[in-house]
Design a protein around this motif. Structure first.
Motif, PDB file in Angstrom:
ATOM      1  N   ASP A 159     -79.356  18.903  53.095  1.00 35.90           N
ATOM      2  CA  ASP A 159     -78.825  17.629  53.587  1.00 35.90           C
ATOM      3  C   ASP A 159     -77.565  17.196  52.845  1.00 35.90           C
ATOM      4  O   ASP A 159     -77.143  16.047  52.932  1.00 35.90           O
ATOM      5  CB  ASP A 159     -79.896  16.531  53.540  1.00 35.90           C
ATOM      6  N   CYS A 160     -76.945  18.133  52.111  1.00 28.08           N
ATOM      7  CA  CYS A 160     -75.727  17.845  51.347  1.00 28.08           C
ATOM      8  C   CYS A 160     -74.578  18.732  51.817  1.00 28.08           C
ATOM      9  O   CYS A 160     -74.796  19.857  52.257  1.00 28.08           O
ATOM     10  CB  CYS A 160     -75.951  18.111  49.853  1.00 28.08           C
ATOM     11  N   GLU A 161     -73.359  18.218  51.654  1.00 27.17           N
ATOM     12  CA  GLU A 161     -72.181  19.025  51.926  1.00 27.17           C
ATOM     13  C   GLU A 161     -71.973  19.995  50.762  1.00 27.17           C
ATOM     14  O   GLU A 161     -72.330  19.692  49.614  1.00 27.17           O
ATOM     15  CB  GLU A 161     -70.945  18.132  52.075  1.00 27.17           C
ATOM     16  N   ILE A 162     -71.389  21.146  51.062  1.00 24.71           N
ATOM     17  CA  ILE A 162     -71.066  22.122  50.010  1.00 24.71           C
ATOM     18  C   ILE A 162     -70.166  21.448  48.978  1.00 24.71           C
ATOM     19  O   ILE A 162     -69.208  20.764  49.334  1.00 24.71           O
ATOM     20  CB  ILE A 162     -70.333  23.352  50.605  1.00 24.71           C
ATOM     21  N   GLY A 163     -70.495  21.622  47.706  1.00 21.07           N
ATOM     22  CA  GLY A 163     -69.677  21.042  46.640  1.00 21.07           C
ATOM     23  C   GLY A 163     -70.003  19.592  46.325  1.00 21.07           C
ATOM     24  O   GLY A 163     -69.349  18.990  45.483  1.00 21.07           O
ATOM     25  N   ALA A 164     -70.982  19.028  46.997  1.00 23.06           N
ATOM     26  CA  ALA A 164     -71.357  17.632  46.738  1.00 23.06           C
ATOM     27  C   ALA A 164     -72.841  17.550  46.382  1.00 23.06           C
ATOM     28  O   ALA A 164     -73.563  16.668  46.823  1.00 23.06           O
ATOM     29  CB  ALA A 164     -71.048  16.767  47.957  1.00 23.06           C
ATOM     30  N   VAL A 165     -73.289  18.498  45.575  1.00 18.78           N
ATOM     31  CA  VAL A 165     -74.698  18.587  45.198  1.00 18.78           C
ATOM     32  C   VAL A 165     -75.022  17.535  44.126  1.00 18.78           C
ATOM     33  O   VAL A 165     -74.387  17.497  43.082  1.00 18.78           O
ATOM     34  CB  VAL A 165     -75.009  20.007  44.661  1.00 18.78           C
ATOM     35  N   PRO A 166     -76.021  16.693  44.376  1.00 19.12           N
ATOM     36  CA  PRO A 166     -76.422  15.711  43.371  1.00 19.12           C
ATOM     37  C   PRO A 166     -77.131  16.394  42.190  1.00 19.12           C
ATOM     38  O   PRO A 166     -77.754  17.440  42.370  1.00 19.12           O
ATOM     39  CB  PRO A 166     -77.394  14.792  44.114  1.00 19.12           C
ATOM     40  N   PRO A 167     -77.054  15.801  41.005  1.00 19.05           N
ATOM     41  CA  PRO A 167     -77.669  16.411  39.826  1.00 19.05           C
ATOM     42  C   PRO A 167     -79.172  16.181  39.704  1.00 19.05           C
ATOM     43  O   PRO A 167     -79.800  16.690  38.791  1.00 19.05           O
ATOM     44  CB  PRO A 167     -76.932  15.728  38.667  1.00 19.05           C
ATOM     45  N   ILE A 168     -79.749  15.432  40.617  1.00 18.85           N
ATOM     46  CA  ILE A 168     -81.172  15.092  40.541  1.00 18.85           C
ATOM     47  C   ILE A 168     -81.971  16.220  41.194  1.00 18.85           C
ATOM     48  O   ILE A 168     -82.415  16.114  42.343  1.00 18.85           O
ATOM     49  CB  ILE A 168     -81.458  13.724  41.218  1.00 18.85           C
ATOM     50  N   GLY A 169     -82.160  17.302  40.463  1.00 17.49           N
ATOM     51  CA  GLY A 169     -82.834  18.484  40.986  1.00 17.49           C
ATOM     52  C   GLY A 169     -84.258  18.222  41.417  1.00 17.49           C
ATOM     53  O   GLY A 169     -84.766  18.876  42.326  1.00 17.49           O
ATOM     54  N   SER A 170     -84.926  17.254  40.794  1.00 23.08           N
ATOM     55  CA  SER A 170     -86.317  16.930  41.141  1.00 23.08           C
ATOM     56  C   SER A 170     -86.462  16.566  42.610  1.00 23.08           C
ATOM     57  O   SER A 170     -87.499  16.815  43.214  1.00 23.08           O
ATOM     58  CB  SER A 170     -86.826  15.759  40.301  1.00 23.08           C
ATOM     59  N   ALA A 171     -85.432  15.968  43.192  1.00 22.35           N
ATOM     60  CA  ALA A 171     -85.482  15.574  44.600  1.00 22.35           C
ATOM     61  C   ALA A 171     -85.525  16.799  45.509  1.00 22.35           C
ATOM     62  O   ALA A 171     -85.944  16.709  46.659  1.00 22.35           O
ATOM     63  CB  ALA A 171     -84.277  14.704  44.947  1.00 22.35           C
ATOM     64  N   TYR A 172     -85.107  17.954  44.971  1.00 22.38           N
ATOM     65  CA  TYR A 172     -85.001  19.176  45.765  1.00 22.38           C
ATOM     66  C   TYR A 172     -85.873  20.315  45.230  1.00 22.38           C
ATOM     67  O   TYR A 172     -85.789  21.437  45.714  1.00 22.38           O
ATOM     68  CB  TYR A 172     -83.528  19.627  45.810  1.00 22.38           C
ATOM     69  N   GLY A 173     -86.664  20.038  44.217  1.00 26.16           N
ATOM     70  CA  GLY A 173     -87.524  21.066  43.647  1.00 26.16           C
ATOM     71  C   GLY A 173     -86.763  22.125  42.861  1.00 26.16           C
ATOM     72  O   GLY A 173     -87.218  23.263  42.748  1.00 26.16           O
ATOM     73  N   VAL A 174     -85.615  21.745  42.304  1.00 22.66           N
ATOM     74  CA  VAL A 174     -84.792  22.682  41.532  1.00 22.66           C
ATOM     75  C   VAL A 174     -84.766  22.210  40.075  1.00 22.66           C
ATOM     76  O   VAL A 174     -84.412  21.061  39.806  1.00 22.66           O
ATOM     77  CB  VAL A 174     -83.348  22.756  42.092  1.00 22.66           C
ATOM     78  N   PRO A 175     -85.132  23.090  39.117  1.00 19.95           N
ATOM     79  CA  PRO A 175     -85.083  22.698  37.704  1.00 19.95           C
ATOM     80  C   PRO A 175     -83.652  22.385  37.268  1.00 19.95           C
ATOM     81  O   PRO A 175     -82.693  22.928  37.829  1.00 19.95           O
ATOM     82  CB  PRO A 175     -85.606  23.920  36.953  1.00 19.95           C
ATOM     83  N   VAL A 176     -83.531  21.517  36.264  1.00 20.21           N
ATOM     84  CA  VAL A 176     -82.224  21.069  35.790  1.00 20.21           C
ATOM     85  C   VAL A 176     -82.080  21.353  34.308  1.00 20.21           C
ATOM     86  O   VAL A 176     -83.019  21.181  33.530  1.00 20.21           O
ATOM     87  CB  VAL A 176     -82.052  19.544  36.037  1.00 20.21           C
ATOM     88  N   ILE A 177     -80.876  21.774  33.931  1.00 20.09           N
ATOM     89  CA  ILE A 177     -80.494  21.799  32.522  1.00 20.09           C
ATOM     90  C   ILE A 177     -79.295  20.873  32.395  1.00 20.09           C
ATOM     91  O   ILE A 177     -78.317  20.990  33.131  1.00 20.09           O
ATOM     92  CB  ILE A 177     -80.236  23.235  31.998  1.00 20.09           C
ATOM     93  N   LEU A 178     -79.412  19.892  31.520  1.00 22.51           N
ATOM     94  CA  LEU A 178     -78.437  18.817  31.364  1.00 22.51           C
ATOM     95  C   LEU A 178     -77.627  19.032  30.101  1.00 22.51           C
ATOM     96  O   LEU A 178     -78.193  19.226  29.026  1.00 22.51           O
ATOM     97  CB  LEU A 178     -79.180  17.473  31.300  1.00 22.51           C
ATOM     98  N   ASP A 179     -76.302  19.011  30.245  1.00 18.60           N
ATOM     99  CA  ASP A 179     -75.465  19.131  29.058  1.00 18.60           C
ATOM    100  C   ASP A 179     -75.656  17.891  28.186  1.00 18.60           C
ATOM    101  O   ASP A 179     -75.682  16.763  28.698  1.00 18.60           O
ATOM    102  CB  ASP A 179     -73.994  19.273  29.449  1.00 18.60           C
ATOM    103  N   GLU A 180     -75.791  18.110  26.883  1.00 17.74           N
ATOM    104  CA  GLU A 180     -76.101  17.000  25.973  1.00 17.74           C
ATOM    105  C   GLU A 180     -75.036  15.913  25.985  1.00 17.74           C
ATOM    106  O   GLU A 180     -75.326  14.766  25.647  1.00 17.74           O
ATOM    107  CB  GLU A 180     -76.338  17.518  24.552  1.00 17.74           C
ATOM    108  N   SER A 181     -73.811  16.224  26.394  1.00 17.91           N
ATOM    109  CA  SER A 181     -72.764  15.202  26.416  1.00 17.91           C
ATOM    110  C   SER A 181     -73.072  14.095  27.434  1.00 17.91           C
ATOM    111  O   SER A 181     -72.573  12.987  27.297  1.00 17.91           O
ATOM    112  CB  SER A 181     -71.405  15.833  26.711  1.00 17.91           C
ATOM    113  N   LEU A 182     -73.898  14.379  28.442  1.00 20.66           N
ATOM    114  CA  LEU A 182     -74.292  13.341  29.405  1.00 20.66           C
ATOM    115  C   LEU A 182     -75.563  12.614  28.975  1.00 20.66           C
ATOM    116  O   LEU A 182     -75.924  11.605  29.570  1.00 20.66           O
ATOM    117  CB  LEU A 182     -74.532  13.964  30.788  1.00 20.66           C
ATOM    118  N   ASP A 183     -76.216  13.112  27.967  1.00 16.73           N
ATOM    119  CA  ASP A 183     -77.484  12.532  27.539  1.00 16.73           C
ATOM    120  C   ASP A 183     -77.298  11.219  26.781  1.00 16.73           C
ATOM    121  O   ASP A 183     -78.265  10.553  26.448  1.00 16.73           O
ATOM    122  CB  ASP A 183     -78.262  13.543  26.690  1.00 16.73           C
ATOM    123  N   ARG A 184     -76.055  10.852  26.521  1.00 14.96           N
ATOM    124  CA  ARG A 184     -75.788   9.622  25.762  1.00 14.96           C
ATOM    125  C   ARG A 184     -74.972   8.602  26.548  1.00 14.96           C
ATOM    126  O   ARG A 184     -74.665   7.530  26.031  1.00 14.96           O
ATOM    127  CB  ARG A 184     -75.036   9.968  24.474  1.00 14.96           C
TER     128      ARG A 184
END
Length: 157
Positions: free
Chosen positions: A93-118
């Motif tokens: 339901d997303c356009e190519i290149g506009a993938v949201p980072p909330i992988g849980s909504a799509y059943g995809v595991p996420v690895i988050l860069d620590e620079s966004l964790d703050r």
């Protein structure tokens, strides 16, 4: 399109408050940050990678580039970038290149860069190239509670 249905349903089910920021159509995350008047360090960019067991969403600031070799070391797996067809099937339901980072909504595991964790607040693509989702850093981290956090990016030049 405003925000992708799966994403909206997931965020709403988690009870997280957010707003949206409309901007003119852009092709890159750095253009999106500029168009929306948002610091690139607070715009979460999603990169879909694959390995022998499936897919992972690597999430970094728009102002950064993924270091694939570092990410492979962190995950202890051989990784490659997912093809457009693979991304389309995972995020239908997303356009190519506009993938949201909330992988849980799509059943995809996420690895988050620590620079966004703050970050105090975070923006990210909502599924199209014209709408950003904006929420507090606390709410973003709550949605990313299952994500692995590591350093695997460096600032773009």
């Amino acid at each position: 399109m405003t925000i992708a249905k799966k994403l909206q349903d997931y965020i709403d089910s988690e009870g997280v408050s957010y707003d949206t920021v409309a901007h003119h159509r852009t092709a890159t995350s750095s253009q999106t940050a500029e168009a929306a008047h948002v610091p690139g360090s607070r715009l979460a960019k999603s990169v879909v990678v694959h390995h022998e067991m499936g897919y992972v969403l690597a999430v970094v600031p728009a102002s950064h580039r993924v270091e694939l070799s570092t990410l492979q070391d962190v995950m202890n797996r051989r990784l490659g970038l997912a093809s457009e067809d693979e991304v389309s099937s995972l995020f239908s339901d997303c356009e190519i290149g506009a993938v949201p980072p909330i992988g849980s909504a799509y059943g995809v595991p996420v690895i988050l860069d620590e620079s966004l964790d703050r970050a105090s607040d975070v923006y990210f693509e909502g599924g199209d190239h014209r709408t950003l989702v904006h929420m507090s850093g606390t709410n973003f981290r709550n949605l990313m509670k299952d994500a692995q956090v590591a350093r695997f990016s460096h600032p773009s030049v």
